[in-house]
Design a protein around this motif. Structure first.
Motif, PDB file in Angstrom:
ATOM      1  N   SER A  45     -15.687 -39.801  12.244  1.00 19.34           N
ATOM      2  CA  SER A  45     -15.134 -38.763  13.123  1.00 19.34           C
ATOM      3  C   SER A  45     -14.747 -37.521  12.322  1.00 19.34           C
ATOM      4  N   LEU A  52     -16.149 -33.814  12.950  1.00 25.96           N
ATOM      5  CA  LEU A  52     -15.254 -32.663  13.082  1.00 25.96           C
ATOM      6  C   LEU A  52     -15.662 -31.545  12.125  1.00 25.96           C
ATOM      7  N   ALA A  74      -9.647 -35.945  15.823  1.00 29.38           N
ATOM      8  CA  ALA A  74     -10.983 -35.487  15.426  1.00 29.38           C
ATOM      9  C   ALA A  74     -11.968 -35.606  16.587  1.00 29.38           C
ATOM     10  N   LEU A 104     -11.317 -32.984  19.370  1.00 28.34           N
ATOM     11  CA  LEU A 104     -11.801 -31.649  18.993  1.00 28.34           C
ATOM     12  C   LEU A 104     -13.323 -31.557  19.038  1.00 28.34           C
ATOM     13  N   VAL A 105     -14.005 -32.621  18.641  1.00 26.05           N
ATOM     14  CA  VAL A 105     -15.476 -32.630  18.700  1.00 26.05           C
ATOM     15  C   VAL A 105     -15.948 -32.598  20.147  1.00 26.05           C
TER      16      VAL A 105
END
Length: 126
Positions: free
Chosen positions: A18, A22, A72, A75-76
């Motif tokens: 992850s 990110l 992470a 946000l992705v």
């Protein structure tokens, strides 16, 4: 709930994957070389803090790894959800024009999307 029986090693693997995702998502937003390089620093710093604190305290590292992975992945996912918006803003930037102003409605939709994504990802990996 996909992860109730994961070992610490599996959590580290998930956090590293992850974190890489990110870093790639952040690099896609960079317009200069130094920004691309700097976009790798937050995931690395997060991993260093988690590793350092877990070694110093000799404590269970699953919860910090879960939180890092959660942040992470959220946000992705939001980078993917807002891909068209970011592409438009980057095109404006590259053309030398100012970015669009964010309206209150857009901000409200983003905050709702952020909270909903956080809850859904937490339920999924929690």
């Amino acid at each position: 709930m996909l992860t109730p029986d994961m070992s610490v090693t599996q959590w580290w693997i998930m956090a590293v994957v992850s974190g890489i995702a990110l870093a790639l998502a952040a690099q896609s937003l960079a317009t200069k070389r130094w920004q691309r390089i700097a976009s790798v620093l937050p995931p690395l710093a997060g991993a260093a803090v988690i590793g350092g604190q877990s070694l110093a305290r000799d404590s269970d590292v699953k919860q910090p790894l879960f939180l890092f992975t959660l942040v992470a992945l959220v946000l992705v996912v939001l980078r993917l959800v807002y891909a068209k918006y970011f592409a438009r803003q980057l095109a404006l930037h590259r053309a030398g024009r100012p970015a669009d102003e964010v309206t209150k409605g857009q901000l409200a939709v983003f905050l709702f999307a952020f909270v909903a994504t956080t809850v859904l990802v937490a339920l999924l990996i929690g």
